[in-house]
Design a protein around this motif. Sequence first.
Motif, PDB file in Angstrom:
ATOM      1  N   ASN A  79       2.313  -4.972   5.334  1.00 47.13           N
ATOM      2  CA  ASN A  79       3.375  -4.057   4.913  1.00 47.13           C
ATOM      3  C   ASN A  79       4.498  -4.754   4.143  1.00 47.13           C
ATOM      4  O   ASN A  79       5.324  -4.092   3.528  1.00 47.13           O
TER       5      ASN A  79
ATOM      6  N   PRO B 136      -0.687  -5.699  10.428  1.00 44.69           N
ATOM      7  CA  PRO B 136      -0.038  -4.584   9.720  1.00 44.69           C
ATOM      8  C   PRO B 136       1.373  -4.942   9.238  1.00 44.69           C
ATOM      9  O   PRO B 136       1.776  -4.569   8.140  1.00 44.69           O
TER      10      PRO B 136
ATOM     11  N   GLU C 259      -4.063  -5.965  15.487  1.00 44.38           N
ATOM     12  CA  GLU C 259      -3.196  -4.787  15.416  1.00 44.38           C
ATOM     13  C   GLU C 259      -1.730  -5.128  15.631  1.00 44.38           C
ATOM     14  O   GLU C 259      -0.847  -4.419  15.142  1.00 44.38           O
TER      15      GLU C 259
END
Length: 143
Positions: A66, A62, A58
Amino acid sequence: MQDKEQKSDMEFVFGGMENYKKQDYISCWFYKSAKYIRKGIKCAFVSTNSICQGTQVEMTWPHIFNMGIEIYFTHKDFVWTNSAKNKAGVICSIIGLRGKNNEPKYIFNNGIQSNVNNINAYLANARNTIVYKRSKPLATLLK
């Protein structure tokens, strides 16, 4: 001793990002390389498999996803040992990154190559779903 004005390696790479001090050091290399991949290169790392487990996922993946980066191949969990007297053993994975595209993706596991649609942060052939740590339940249970 480090000058107070000088940034740590982690702060230099992740400065401004929440919880960067809790990340594995290898996450610096993944994140930094993701920035260069946007310029058209590919990269791969032999890493401890912790980069794809628990809270490391986490905090790291991401941001990489992204940026338009994908995992295009992985050699899943294998034991790396050295020739030292006590034979330190570490579980590693090899992870390849590139800019997102429609070219084939591969998972290598136990000598078997699988062509897959996607490789997520947990090194599985599945969507890029991230499991986030929670301190409160999603819902209350009725009695």
